[in-house]
Write a protein that holds these residues in place. Structure first.
Motif, PDB file in Angstrom:
ATOM      1  N   ASN A  87      -9.631  10.237 -66.324  1.00  0.00           N
ATOM      2  CA  ASN A  87     -10.471   9.857 -67.457  1.00  0.00           C
ATOM      3  C   ASN A  87     -11.126  11.120 -68.031  1.00  0.00           C
ATOM      4  O   ASN A  87     -11.779  11.858 -67.300  1.00  0.00           O
ATOM      5  CB  ASN A  87     -11.515   8.880 -66.883  1.00  0.00           C
ATOM      6  N   PRO A  88     -10.934  11.372 -69.322  1.00  0.00           N
ATOM      7  CA  PRO A  88     -11.495  12.608 -69.905  1.00  0.00           C
ATOM      8  C   PRO A  88     -13.015  12.699 -69.778  1.00  0.00           C
ATOM      9  O   PRO A  88     -13.574  13.780 -69.871  1.00  0.00           O
ATOM     10  CB  PRO A  88     -11.110  12.528 -71.379  1.00  0.00           C
ATOM     11  N   LEU A  89     -13.666  11.546 -69.535  1.00  0.00           N
ATOM     12  CA  LEU A  89     -15.131  11.573 -69.430  1.00  0.00           C
ATOM     13  C   LEU A  89     -15.612  11.632 -67.987  1.00  0.00           C
ATOM     14  O   LEU A  89     -16.813  11.713 -67.729  1.00  0.00           O
ATOM     15  CB  LEU A  89     -15.729  10.345 -70.124  1.00  0.00           C
ATOM     16  N   ALA A  90     -14.672  11.569 -67.039  1.00  0.00           N
ATOM     17  CA  ALA A  90     -15.065  11.563 -65.621  1.00  0.00           C
ATOM     18  C   ALA A  90     -14.693  12.900 -64.987  1.00  0.00           C
ATOM     19  O   ALA A  90     -13.662  13.480 -65.321  1.00  0.00           O
ATOM     20  CB  ALA A  90     -14.339  10.433 -64.892  1.00  0.00           C
ATOM     21  N   PRO A  91     -15.504  13.391 -64.040  1.00  0.00           N
ATOM     22  CA  PRO A  91     -15.154  14.656 -63.392  1.00  0.00           C
ATOM     23  C   PRO A  91     -13.843  14.522 -62.626  1.00  0.00           C
ATOM     24  O   PRO A  91     -13.606  13.516 -61.970  1.00  0.00           O
ATOM     25  CB  PRO A  91     -16.325  14.900 -62.430  1.00  0.00           C
ATOM     26  N   GLY A 122     -14.779  23.172 -58.276  1.00  0.00           N
ATOM     27  CA  GLY A 122     -15.251  22.830 -59.616  1.00  0.00           C
ATOM     28  C   GLY A 122     -14.566  21.569 -60.128  1.00  0.00           C
ATOM     29  O   GLY A 122     -13.718  20.975 -59.457  1.00  0.00           O
ATOM     30  N   ARG A 123     -14.977  21.163 -61.297  1.00  0.00           N
ATOM     31  CA  ARG A 123     -14.453  19.947 -61.901  1.00  0.00           C
ATOM     32  C   ARG A 123     -14.029  20.205 -63.339  1.00  0.00           C
ATOM     33  O   ARG A 123     -14.648  21.010 -64.040  1.00  0.00           O
ATOM     34  CB  ARG A 123     -15.524  18.840 -61.903  1.00  0.00           C
ATOM     35  N   GLU A 124     -12.984  19.498 -63.756  1.00  0.00           N
ATOM     36  CA  GLU A 124     -12.631  19.477 -65.167  1.00  0.00           C
ATOM     37  C   GLU A 124     -13.067  18.123 -65.718  1.00  0.00           C
ATOM     38  O   GLU A 124     -13.299  17.179 -64.965  1.00  0.00           O
ATOM     39  CB  GLU A 124     -11.107  19.619 -65.336  1.00  0.00           C
ATOM     40  N   HIS A 125     -13.157  18.049 -67.037  1.00  0.00           N
ATOM     41  CA  HIS A 125     -13.446  16.796 -67.769  1.00  0.00           C
ATOM     42  C   HIS A 125     -14.925  16.388 -67.694  1.00  0.00           C
ATOM     43  O   HIS A 125     -15.659  16.769 -66.775  1.00  0.00           O
ATOM     44  CB  HIS A 125     -12.591  15.621 -67.288  1.00  0.00           C
ATOM     45  N   GLY A 126     -15.261  15.543 -68.655  1.00  0.00           N
ATOM     46  CA  GLY A 126     -16.612  15.005 -68.709  1.00  0.00           C
ATOM     47  C   GLY A 126     -17.649  16.111 -68.830  1.00  0.00           C
ATOM     48  O   GLY A 126     -17.336  17.258 -69.163  1.00  0.00           O
TER      49      GLY A 126
END
Ligand code: NDP
Length: 510
Positions: free
Chosen positions: A457-461, A471-475
């Motif tokens: 989900n583009p809004l979730a890490p 690290g995290r991508e997105h959101g």
């Protein structure tokens, strides 16, 4: 390769400082896996090319308008880029399918629309002002405090071959949204849609010169040159854990910010109360989507002992119904793997599985598809009788291979799921959502899907525990990973009296 047509194939230069270099003699062939033939040539970039790209990105960051462009203006530009991509949707989908070997059905309905939507979502996130208030404080003095978020600077972005367009977009959208400048290095197997993306962005004429640079070439030359370059502030990498380690090492010399999205060996836990029709399709979707070439693929399936034989039968029947064939045929479920090298790696793991004593339940061979005899197809493969400590169940294979492992209790299933060096994704299949959530909480991975898989989900890490990354991508996390945070303290007293900290050194004079 037919020498007569070779001359007509596209030849790509590098995109540096807002223009394309002229292709030289030193080119690398790009293969279309289904046909085992060359479909384009890319420039074999050098450390000097990387250096020019970094200088351009550096100037665009240090002296250019982009880092200071208001967020709403950056959002407008990102939407315009998404619009321009939309106009080339069919072309993106076809080139992605041909270059990766992925079915056109997938590139048309998943990769390209998701990539466009991703840019739009980050365009909207970019509108949020980079200001974050802090609570009011009057000790030790009355002051107004806030966090100001600024772009990090020049970002080196190194991407893998398995979702070429999505990976390019996942990297550039948050970096651009927050005002950074970029050197993108696509994978040498699948650089074409990233190159098309750079072309599309160039044609909009909206990004200032040097904000986006793209350098193709080998990982050991171009990738390492980016990772070690002192002018690069951050590296964002997706790929193997081994290369991730090397990138950390190279980046450490100048303390680069690093985000890494690495390998996985994600578990699919089928709980005793699972809807077996749903779980059968879901587990297969989890492992075989994109030919198993997904970092989050659900490659270890844990099944209650009592359901094992029935569930295995279901998996086998459904897996055997999958249609392997021409990626450009909309009836095709699975295309070839990306390369002969990847195919050999998968075949080697299948041999390892057999030698470890796992039972081959279905598949296990290179598939010969009429009309595509030389293409690296591998049959959807399922092993039963797998023990979690086997290499088959521990190492990332990156191909259509599922290991089915029985368990006696949910506690044991969770322990087995966690007994792996990776921790990227997981799926839990159950009708009891409360219990599924409790299980999800105990799995050591960055994402857990309940009754689903792959839905990033583009809004979730999105990112990994353990050796699956940093690290995290997105959101919001993904956006903030491209920012430095600065604390700004504003004195609100506006007078000398009552400044307790000053008094510690300089007692008031009257
Ligand atoms: P790599 O990790 O080698 O490649 C990923 C990217 O890094 C590519 O752009 C590659 O360039 C580049 N690269 C390679 N070596 C270096 C280096 N020393 N320094 C900097 N950049 C480098 O993955 P592979 O393509 O070799 O695949 C091998 C295995 O990795 C797969 O079988 C799979 O298990 C795993 N993998 C995991 C992915 C994930 O999404 N987590 C994605 C892809 C692979 P180039 O293409 O030019 O070599």
């Amino acid at each position: 390769m037919n020498a007569q047509t070779d001359h007509d194939l596209p030849r790509y230069g590098l995109y540096i400082d807002g223009s394309w270099t002229t292709p030289t003699e030193d080119m690398l062939p790009v293969t279309e896996p289904a046909l085992s033939s060359t479909m384009a040539y890319i420039t074999n970039g050098t450390a000097a090319d990387v250096d020019r790209a970094v200088q351009s990105a550096r100037t665009a960051f240090d002296a250019g308008p982009w880092p200071h462009t208001p967020p709403h203006e950056r959002a407008r530009i990102l939407h315009a880029i998404a619009d321009a991509m939309e106009e080339r949707t069919d072309e993106f989908a076809e080139i992605e399918a041909r270059n990766l070997g992925a079915p056109l059905r997938k590139t048309t309905f998943v990769d390209v629309p998701w990539a466009i939507e991703h840019i739009r979502i980050f365009a909207e996130l970019a509108r949020r002002h980079p200001y974050e208030p802090l609570p009011w404080i009057d000790v030790p003095s009355v002051s107004w405090n806030f966090v100001w978020r600024e772009p990090i600077g020049v970002c080196g972005q190194i991407i893998p071959w398995n979702y070429p367009l999505l990976m390019a977009v996942w990297k550039i959208a948050p970096a651009l949204a927050t005002g950074n400048t970029i050197i993108l290095k696509p994978a040498s197997y699948t650089p074409l849609t990233a190159l098309m993306l750079a072309e599309t962005i160039h044609d909009t004429g909206l990004l200032p010169r040097g904000v986006l640079n793209l350098v193709t070439g080998s990982g050991t030359m171009v990738g390492e040159a980016i990772a070690r370059h002192p002018g690069v502030d951050k590296i964002a990498f997706t790929g193997s854990t081994e290369v991730g380690r090397r990138i950390m090492e190279l980046g450490s010399a100048t303390i680069k910010r690093v985000t890494l999205e690495l390998g996985g060996k994600s578990p699919s836990l089928v709980l005793p109360d699972a809807d077996l029709d749903l779980a059968t399709d879901g587990v297969l979707f989890g492992v075989f989507f994109n030919g198993g070439q997904s970092c989050e693929a659900g490659t270890r399936c844990f099944v209650p002992e009592a359901l094992h034989d029935e569930f295995l039968d279901r998996l086998i029947k459904r897996a055997e119904s999958l249609h392997l064939g021409d990626p450009l045929d909309l009836e095709t479920d699975l295309g070839p793997l990306v390369s002969e090298t990847q195919c050999a790696r998968v075949e080697e793991y299948i041999a390892i599985g057999k030698s470890e004593g796992a039972q081959l339940a279905t598949g296990g061979r290179r598939a010969r598809i009429a009309g595509f005899e030389r293409a690296p197809f591998v049959e959807p493969t399922i092993f039963s009788g797998v023990r979690n400590e086997m290499r088959l169940a521990q190492e990332e294979i990156f191909g259509p291979v599922l290991a089915v492992i029985p368990y006696r209790s949910i506690t044991e299933a969770i322990a087995l799921a966690n007994a792996n060096r990776y921790g990227l994704g997981a799926a839990v299949w159950s009708r009891d959502l409360q219990r599924a959530i409790e299980v999800a909480k105990r799995i050591r991975s960055g994402t857990v899907w309940i009754n689903d898989h792959h839905l990033i989900n583009p809004l979730a890490p999105f990112g990994g525990y353990k050796q699956s990354g940093i690290g995290r991508e997105h959101g919001t996390s993904g956006l903030l990973a491209y920012t430095e945070e600065k604390h700004i303290h504003v004195d609100m007293m506006q007078k000398r009296e009552g400044r307790l900290w000053w008094d510690a050194l300089l007692p008031p004079t009257d």
